[in-house]
Enzyme design. Structure first.
Site, PDB file in Angstrom:
ATOM      1  N   ASP A 173      31.943  43.217  32.647  1.00  0.00           N
ATOM      2  CA  ASP A 173      30.736  43.427  33.451  1.00  0.00           C
ATOM      3  C   ASP A 173      30.813  42.839  34.852  1.00  0.00           C
ATOM      4  O   ASP A 173      29.802  42.710  35.534  1.00  0.00           O
ATOM      5  CB  ASP A 173      29.505  42.867  32.726  1.00  0.00           C
ATOM      6  CG  ASP A 173      29.602  41.366  32.474  1.00  0.00           C
ATOM      7  OD1 ASP A 173      30.678  40.782  32.722  1.00  0.00           O
ATOM      8  OD2 ASP A 173      28.601  40.771  32.016  1.00  0.00           O
ATOM      9  N   GLU A 174      32.018  42.505  35.322  1.00  0.00           N
ATOM     10  CA  GLU A 174      32.167  41.929  36.655  1.00  0.00           C
ATOM     11  C   GLU A 174      33.413  42.476  37.335  1.00  0.00           C
ATOM     12  O   GLU A 174      34.441  42.693  36.690  1.00  0.00           O
ATOM     13  CB  GLU A 174      32.308  40.411  36.597  1.00  0.00           C
ATOM     14  CG  GLU A 174      31.046  39.634  36.339  1.00  0.00           C
ATOM     15  CD  GLU A 174      31.319  38.145  36.431  1.00  0.00           C
ATOM     16  OE1 GLU A 174      30.748  37.497  37.335  1.00  0.00           O
ATOM     17  OE2 GLU A 174      32.103  37.623  35.617  1.00  0.00           O
TER      18      GLU A 174
END
Length: 420
Positions: free
Chosen positions: A116-117
């Site tokens: 998610d990054e």
């Protein structure tokens, strides 16, 4: 730190590094797939009565004090009316890939650091003359069109971008203009910078260093004496002077190791409980090897008896493999070094490393042709089941060992790492 609207009128001179962080990602995907859950507290994690932990909590659940890595039993007490789900990592990976594709549309310099990054480089003049802030706003709109949201921090380096991305969540856009990074970082506590954990923070505080501003001007020789070479690196980052590159996104970078581990709802103490679970973990690792076209030659088995105590053993395989039939016998031998009948096993893990690309195998002139035939037949079976799972989901077909493992574990969803 400047509001995005005000910063738009200021020319951007220098590097422009962004960090995109998907907001409450696992829970957001669940709310996307279950519209009736929107606006309600949602927790993705393991079962409270089976030693589960929270993987991700929606912002509605966070209002009750729930956060990731919290024991599920604690989260249930804090938010008894929450909607619980074990989640689907394959679904999260699917949405993550769509988000990363959006970034690659804007720049080839995209470095994904977790599911998610991702860092991205949108320095003006390199691939676009557009304002970096305009690009970030467009990225946020495109991500929102997928049904999830993100927060973005942007500055001259990764350190600033990472910290800025956490300033305004959800849906935040935090801009640190070139030349303002030192002032932005200075008042922040040292723990706000990645790479400084609880022990590092404690050491720095004992040295009288509580803020990044103090760290940025600390005596380099003192930092090196107390923290080693890392101390000088942390000082540079605290001053906003770090300039590490954002690498081009690989299709899928090969990991240094692949492993799977599971925590059990109740301690396992018998061989007939542990061995099927060990075999199932070997099968999970082997499937991931086949998916990546890799074969590994060093096998590791890990057990944990308590929440704090763990042991591991490893062995070199006779040849690189991606087949659980070759891994399981060695894993069982390693288990004998770590476990005695009756000892409790809280967690079990299997890992493999030292990779090579899997290609046609050269036959051993002294190997029994019948043994080779059986090996070939088993691998074909495993490849066939891989295909069924990829097409119809993990539940489409399963061996008995996999069903036993699933029924015994905490059902906590893995996150943020190659090991899942």
């Amino acid at each position: 730190m400047e509001p995005a609207a005000k910063a738009l009128s200021v020319p951007w001179n220098g590097p422009a590094i962004g960090l995109l962080d998907l907001d409450a990602f696992f829970a957001s995907v669940e709310q996307l797939d279950h519209p009736e859950w929107r606006g309600k507290p949602v927790i993705v994690g393991g079962d409270a009565d089976r030693r589960g932990v929270v993987s991700t909590a929606s912002y509605e659940a966070r209002q009750y004090g729930v956060h990731s890595a919290m024991p599920a039993a604690t989260a249930r007490r804090l938010c008894p009316n929450a909607i619980w789900t074990h989640g689907s990592f394959s679904r999260y990976r699917e949405v993550s890939n769509l988000v990363m594709d959006i970034l690659v549309d804007e720049t080839p310099l995209v470095e994904q650091v977790s599911i998610d990054e991702a860092f991205f480089d949108i320095t003006p003049g390199r691939y676009s003359k557009e304002s970096p802030i305009d690009i970030c706003r467009r990225i946020q709109k495109r991500v929102a069109s997928l049904g999830v949201t993100c927060s973005i921090g942007i500055g001259v380096c990764k350190t600033v971008a990472k910290i800025a991305s956490e300033m305004e969540k959800p849906r935040g856009l935090t801009v640190v203009l070139p030349g303002t990074e030192a002032g932005f970082l200075a008042p922040l506590p040292v723990r706000s910078m990645s790479g400084i954990g609880p022990s590092g923070e404690a050491k720095l505080i004992r040295m009288g260093i509580k803020t990044l501003g103090q760290l940025a001007v600390a005596d380099p020789s003192l930092l090196e004496r107390e923290l080693g070479s890392l101390g000088v690196t942390l000082r540079e980052r605290a001053a906003g002077a770090e300039r590490s590159r954002v690498g081009e996104r690989a299709v899928e970078e090969d990991p240094k190791s692949i492993s799977n581990e599971r925590t059990f709802a109740a301690d396992l103490t018998r061989e007939d409980e542990i061995l099927p679970s060990l075999d199932a973990l070997c099968a999970m690792v082997a499937r991931r090897l086949r998916r990546k076209g890799l074969a590994g030659s060093t096998l590791t088995v890990k057990i944990k008896n308590t929440a704090l105590s763990s042991r591991s053993a490893q062995s070199k395989l006779s040849e690189p493999t991606d087949d659980e039939s070759a891994m399981s016998p060695v894993a069982r031998e390693l288990l004998e070094q770590l476990w005695s009948e009756g000892d409790p096993v809280r967690l079990l893990g299997v890992g493999i490393s030292n990779f090579m690309e899997q290609g046609p195998r050269q036959l051993d002139l002294f190997e029994d042709p019948e043994v080779e035939r059986r090996k070939s037949a088993m691998r074909k079976l495993h490849v066939a089941t891989d295909a069924l799972k990829e097409r119809f989901g993990d539940g489409a077909v399963a061996f008995g060992r996999e069903m036993k493992l699933k029924g015994a574990t905490t059902n906590t969803q893995p996150q943020h790492k190659e090991d899942d």
